[in-house]
Design a protein around this motif. Structure first.
Motif, PDB file in Angstrom:
ATOM      1  N   VAL A  11       0.841  -1.200   0.000  1.00 50.69           N
ATOM      2  CA  VAL A  11       0.000   0.000   0.000  1.00 50.69           C
ATOM      3  C   VAL A  11       0.873   1.245   0.000  1.00 50.69           C
ATOM      4  CG1 VAL A  11      -1.683   1.337   1.323  1.00 50.69           C
ATOM      5  CG2 VAL A  11      -1.971  -1.143   1.079  1.00 50.69           C
ATOM      6  N   LEU A  12       1.911   1.265   0.841  1.00 52.44           N
ATOM      7  CA  LEU A  12       2.775   2.443   0.922  1.00 52.44           C
ATOM      8  C   LEU A  12       3.558   2.674  -0.364  1.00 52.44           C
ATOM      9  CD1 LEU A  12       4.094   2.204   4.586  1.00 52.44           C
ATOM     10  CD2 LEU A  12       2.464   3.860   3.646  1.00 52.44           C
ATOM     11  N   GLU A  13       3.902   1.610  -1.093  1.00 53.63           N
ATOM     12  CA  GLU A  13       4.583   1.791  -2.378  1.00 53.63           C
ATOM     13  C   GLU A  13       3.699   2.534  -3.370  1.00 53.63           C
ATOM     14  OE1 GLU A  13       7.872  -1.427  -3.574  1.00 53.63           O
ATOM     15  OE2 GLU A  13       5.862  -2.266  -3.338  1.00 53.63           O
ATOM     16  N   LYS A  14       2.413   2.282  -3.306  1.00 51.02           N
ATOM     17  CA  LYS A  14       1.483   2.946  -4.224  1.00 51.02           C
ATOM     18  C   LYS A  14       1.085   4.329  -3.736  1.00 51.02           C
ATOM     19  CE  LYS A  14      -0.476  -1.288  -6.026  1.00 51.02           C
ATOM     20  NZ  LYS A  14      -1.618  -2.194  -6.068  1.00 51.02           N
ATOM     21  N   ASP A  15       1.006   4.495  -2.414  1.00 55.68           N
ATOM     22  CA  ASP A  15       0.558   5.776  -1.853  1.00 55.68           C
ATOM     23  C   ASP A  15       1.279   6.030  -0.540  1.00 55.68           C
ATOM     24  OD1 ASP A  15      -0.695   8.055  -0.971  1.00 55.68           O
ATOM     25  OD2 ASP A  15      -2.702   7.168  -0.850  1.00 55.68           O
ATOM     26  N   GLY A  16       2.438   6.644  -0.614  1.00 55.51           N
ATOM     27  CA  GLY A  16       3.233   6.937   0.568  1.00 55.51           C
ATOM     28  C   GLY A  16       2.627   8.002   1.457  1.00 55.51           C
ATOM     29  N   ARG A  17       1.597   8.692   0.975  1.00 54.21           N
ATOM     30  CA  ARG A  17       0.957   9.756   1.756  1.00 54.21           C
ATOM     31  C   ARG A  17      -0.340   9.300   2.419  1.00 54.21           C
ATOM     32  NH1 ARG A  17       1.710  15.602  -0.673  1.00 54.21           N
ATOM     33  NH2 ARG A  17       0.230  15.865   1.007  1.00 54.21           N
ATOM     34  N   ILE A  18      -0.664   8.033   2.313  1.00 54.84           N
ATOM     35  CA  ILE A  18      -1.897   7.539   2.916  1.00 54.84           C
ATOM     36  C   ILE A  18      -1.834   7.753   4.431  1.00 54.84           C
ATOM     37  CG2 ILE A  18      -1.044   5.165   3.174  1.00 54.84           C
ATOM     38  CD1 ILE A  18      -3.896   4.218   2.432  1.00 54.84           C
ATOM     39  N   ASN A  19      -2.955   8.149   5.018  1.00 54.20           N
ATOM     40  CA  ASN A  19      -2.945   8.338   6.474  1.00 54.20           C
ATOM     41  C   ASN A  19      -3.055   6.984   7.163  1.00 54.20           C
ATOM     42  OD1 ASN A  19      -5.753   7.700   7.165  1.00 54.20           O
ATOM     43  ND2 ASN A  19      -6.262   9.599   6.112  1.00 54.20           N
ATOM     44  N   ASN A  20      -2.657   6.954   8.420  1.00 57.77           N
ATOM     45  CA  ASN A  20      -2.581   5.693   9.153  1.00 57.77           C
ATOM     46  C   ASN A  20      -3.932   5.000   9.270  1.00 57.77           C
ATOM     47  OD1 ASN A  20      -1.069   3.729  10.802  1.00 57.77           O
ATOM     48  ND2 ASN A  20      -2.461   4.454  12.390  1.00 57.77           N
ATOM     49  N   ALA A  21      -5.012   5.749   9.485  1.00 51.50           N
ATOM     50  CA  ALA A  21      -6.332   5.136   9.623  1.00 51.50           C
ATOM     51  C   ALA A  21      -6.738   4.421   8.334  1.00 51.50           C
ATOM     52  CB  ALA A  21      -7.368   6.192  10.006  1.00 51.50           C
ATOM     53  N   ASP A  22      -6.494   5.056   7.186  1.00 55.09           N
ATOM     54  CA  ASP A  22      -6.834   4.424   5.905  1.00 55.09           C
ATOM     55  C   ASP A  22      -5.922   3.229   5.627  1.00 55.09           C
ATOM     56  OD1 ASP A  22      -8.857   6.264   5.525  1.00 55.09           O
ATOM     57  OD2 ASP A  22      -7.679   7.551   4.198  1.00 55.09           O
ATOM     58  N   LEU A  23      -4.645   3.366   5.960  1.00 51.58           N
ATOM     59  CA  LEU A  23      -3.712   2.247   5.784  1.00 51.58           C
ATOM     60  C   LEU A  23      -4.159   1.063   6.628  1.00 51.58           C
ATOM     61  CD1 LEU A  23      -1.079   0.993   4.734  1.00 51.58           C
ATOM     62  CD2 LEU A  23       0.112   2.173   6.607  1.00 51.58           C
ATOM     63  N   ALA A  24      -4.483   1.328   7.874  1.00 49.50           N
ATOM     64  CA  ALA A  24      -4.919   0.251   8.770  1.00 49.50           C
ATOM     65  C   ALA A  24      -6.151  -0.458   8.211  1.00 49.50           C
ATOM     66  CB  ALA A  24      -5.206   0.826  10.152  1.00 49.50           C
ATOM     67  N   ALA A  25      -7.119   0.311   7.723  1.00 46.20           N
ATOM     68  CA  ALA A  25      -8.332  -0.287   7.154  1.00 46.20           C
ATOM     69  C   ALA A  25      -7.999  -1.145   5.934  1.00 46.20           C
ATOM     70  CB  ALA A  25      -9.330   0.806   6.786  1.00 46.20           C
ATOM     71  N   ARG A  26      -7.069  -0.676   5.104  1.00 49.18           N
ATOM     72  CA  ARG A  26      -6.722  -1.420   3.878  1.00 49.18           C
ATOM     73  C   ARG A  26      -6.026  -2.743   4.184  1.00 49.18           C
ATOM     74  NH1 ARG A  26      -5.179   2.284  -0.583  1.00 49.18           N
ATOM     75  NH2 ARG A  26      -4.428   0.404  -1.621  1.00 49.18           N
ATOM     76  N   VAL A  27      -5.295  -2.805   5.293  1.00 51.00           N
ATOM     77  CA  VAL A  27      -4.556  -4.047   5.596  1.00 51.00           C
ATOM     78  C   VAL A  27      -5.224  -4.875   6.690  1.00 51.00           C
ATOM     79  CG1 VAL A  27      -2.378  -3.085   4.802  1.00 51.00           C
ATOM     80  CG2 VAL A  27      -2.956  -2.953   7.241  1.00 51.00           C
ATOM     81  N   GLY A  28      -6.385  -4.413   7.183  1.00 52.05           N
ATOM     82  CA  GLY A  28      -7.151  -5.195   8.147  1.00 52.05           C
ATOM     83  C   GLY A  28      -6.642  -5.121   9.576  1.00 52.05           C
ATOM     84  N   LEU A  29      -6.099  -3.985   9.961  1.00 51.44           N
ATOM     85  CA  LEU A  29      -5.646  -3.778  11.334  1.00 51.44           C
ATOM     86  C   LEU A  29      -6.354  -2.582  11.933  1.00 51.44           C
ATOM     87  CD1 LEU A  29      -1.735  -4.057  11.027  1.00 51.44           C
ATOM     88  CD2 LEU A  29      -3.277  -5.754  12.020  1.00 51.44           C
ATOM     89  N   SER A  30      -6.278  -2.459  13.248  1.00 52.55           N
ATOM     90  CA  SER A  30      -6.703  -1.209  13.868  1.00 52.55           C
ATOM     91  C   SER A  30      -5.539  -0.239  13.783  1.00 52.55           C
ATOM     92  CB  SER A  30      -7.159  -1.440  15.311  1.00 52.55           C
ATOM     93  OG  SER A  30      -6.101  -1.966  16.068  1.00 52.55           O
ATOM     94  N   PRO A  31      -5.781   1.068  13.927  1.00 56.26           N
ATOM     95  CA  PRO A  31      -4.730   2.057  13.698  1.00 56.26           C
ATOM     96  C   PRO A  31      -3.478   1.906  14.562  1.00 56.26           C
ATOM     97  CG  PRO A  31      -6.863   3.116  13.598  1.00 56.26           C
ATOM     98  CD  PRO A  31      -7.111   1.715  14.062  1.00 56.26           C
ATOM     99  N   SER A  32      -3.632   1.617  15.855  1.00 55.24           N
ATOM    100  CA  SER A  32      -2.443   1.552  16.728  1.00 55.24           C
ATOM    101  C   SER A  32      -1.467   0.452  16.327  1.00 55.24           C
ATOM    102  CB  SER A  32      -2.857   1.387  18.192  1.00 55.24           C
ATOM    103  OG  SER A  32      -3.499   2.563  18.636  1.00 55.24           O
ATOM    104  N   PRO A  33      -1.915  -0.790  16.129  1.00 55.33           N
ATOM    105  CA  PRO A  33      -0.963  -1.821  15.696  1.00 55.33           C
ATOM    106  C   PRO A  33      -0.380  -1.535  14.310  1.00 55.33           C
ATOM    107  CG  PRO A  33      -2.998  -2.838  16.465  1.00 55.33           C
ATOM    108  CD  PRO A  33      -3.213  -1.363  16.448  1.00 55.33           C
ATOM    109  N   CYS A  34      -1.165  -0.917  13.446  1.00 54.56           N
ATOM    110  CA  CYS A  34      -0.660  -0.575  12.113  1.00 54.56           C
ATOM    111  C   CYS A  34       0.475   0.432  12.229  1.00 54.56           C
ATOM    112  CB  CYS A  34      -1.799  -0.022  11.254  1.00 54.56           C
ATOM    113  SG  CYS A  34      -1.294   0.346   9.555  1.00 54.56           S
ATOM    114  N   LEU A  35       0.263   1.465  13.044  1.00 49.21           N
ATOM    115  CA  LEU A  35       1.298   2.476  13.226  1.00 49.21           C
ATOM    116  C   LEU A  35       2.561   1.874  13.840  1.00 49.21           C
ATOM    117  CD1 LEU A  35       2.106   5.416  12.938  1.00 49.21           C
ATOM    118  CD2 LEU A  35       1.078   5.850  15.178  1.00 49.21           C
ATOM    119  N   ARG A  36       2.402   0.964  14.787  1.00 48.88           N
ATOM    120  CA  ARG A  36       3.577   0.296  15.378  1.00 48.88           C
ATOM    121  C   ARG A  36       4.351  -0.479  14.315  1.00 48.88           C
ATOM    122  NH1 ARG A  36       0.147  -0.514  19.797  1.00 48.88           N
ATOM    123  NH2 ARG A  36      -0.418  -2.622  19.155  1.00 48.88           N
ATOM    124  N   ARG A  37       3.628  -1.155  13.450  1.00 47.82           N
ATOM    125  CA  ARG A  37       4.293  -1.921  12.390  1.00 47.82           C
ATOM    126  C   ARG A  37       5.030  -0.992  11.427  1.00 47.82           C
ATOM    127  NH1 ARG A  37       2.723  -7.344  10.846  1.00 47.82           N
ATOM    128  NH2 ARG A  37       1.495  -8.311  12.495  1.00 47.82           N
TER     129      ARG A  37
END
Length: 149
Positions: A11-37
């Motif tokens: 996801v980040l390769e395609k859109d490095g500006r995606i916000n964490n909440a949208d990234l988390a939703a796209r990969v099936g995580l909640s925001p906090s664990p996504c941000l930690r990863r």
């Protein structure tokens, strides 16, 4: 690295500006664990940075040339002198030390063919240790990689 990390990277390769909440939703995580990863991927150097992709034509660099450079000698001092000099040329976007017919493959961007002729004759050919230069002018660049999919 697991499948979730790979999904984050895709996801980040395609859109490095995606916000964490949208990234988390796209990969099936909640925001906090996504941000930690994401932070772990940054801290371990898997993610080396974020940058804007600039349209070369929009900034007056519409001619892209790939240049094969062969050095006269391969002594460590000669190679180091060439590398120091080529890294100072703003027209050179990427420098690759390669195997094969050339020692280096350069990605060069300039305004036009006249600008490349000047660059070739007055800057590149005079770099330390250069024995031969072969130029490949790009006619068209096809969109490839993660952004094109």
């Amino acid at each position: 690295m697991d499948d979730v990390d790979r999904a984050i990277l895709a996801v980040l390769e395609k859109d490095g500006r995606i916000n964490n909440a949208d990234l988390a939703a796209r990969v099936g995580l909640s925001p906090s664990p996504c941000l930690r990863r994401v932070r772990r991927l940054e801290d371990t150097g898997v993610i080396r940075g974020y940058r804007a992709l600039i349209d070369p034509a929009a900034v007056g660099r519409s001619l892209r040339v790939f240049v094969g450079v062969r050095l006269a000698r391969h002594a460590r001092a000669d190679v180091a002198a060439f590398e120091r000099a080529v890294l100072r040329l703003p027209e050179v976007v990427h420098t690759h030390h390669v195997t094969g017919n050339f020692d280096y493959l350069l990605h060069v961007e300039v305004a036009d063919l006249s600008a490349y002729e000047d660059f070739h004759a007055n800057r590149l050919a005079g770099l330390p240790g250069v024995a031969a230069v072969t130029s490949y002018v790009t006619m068209k660049t096809l969109p490839t990689g993660p952004a094109a999919r």
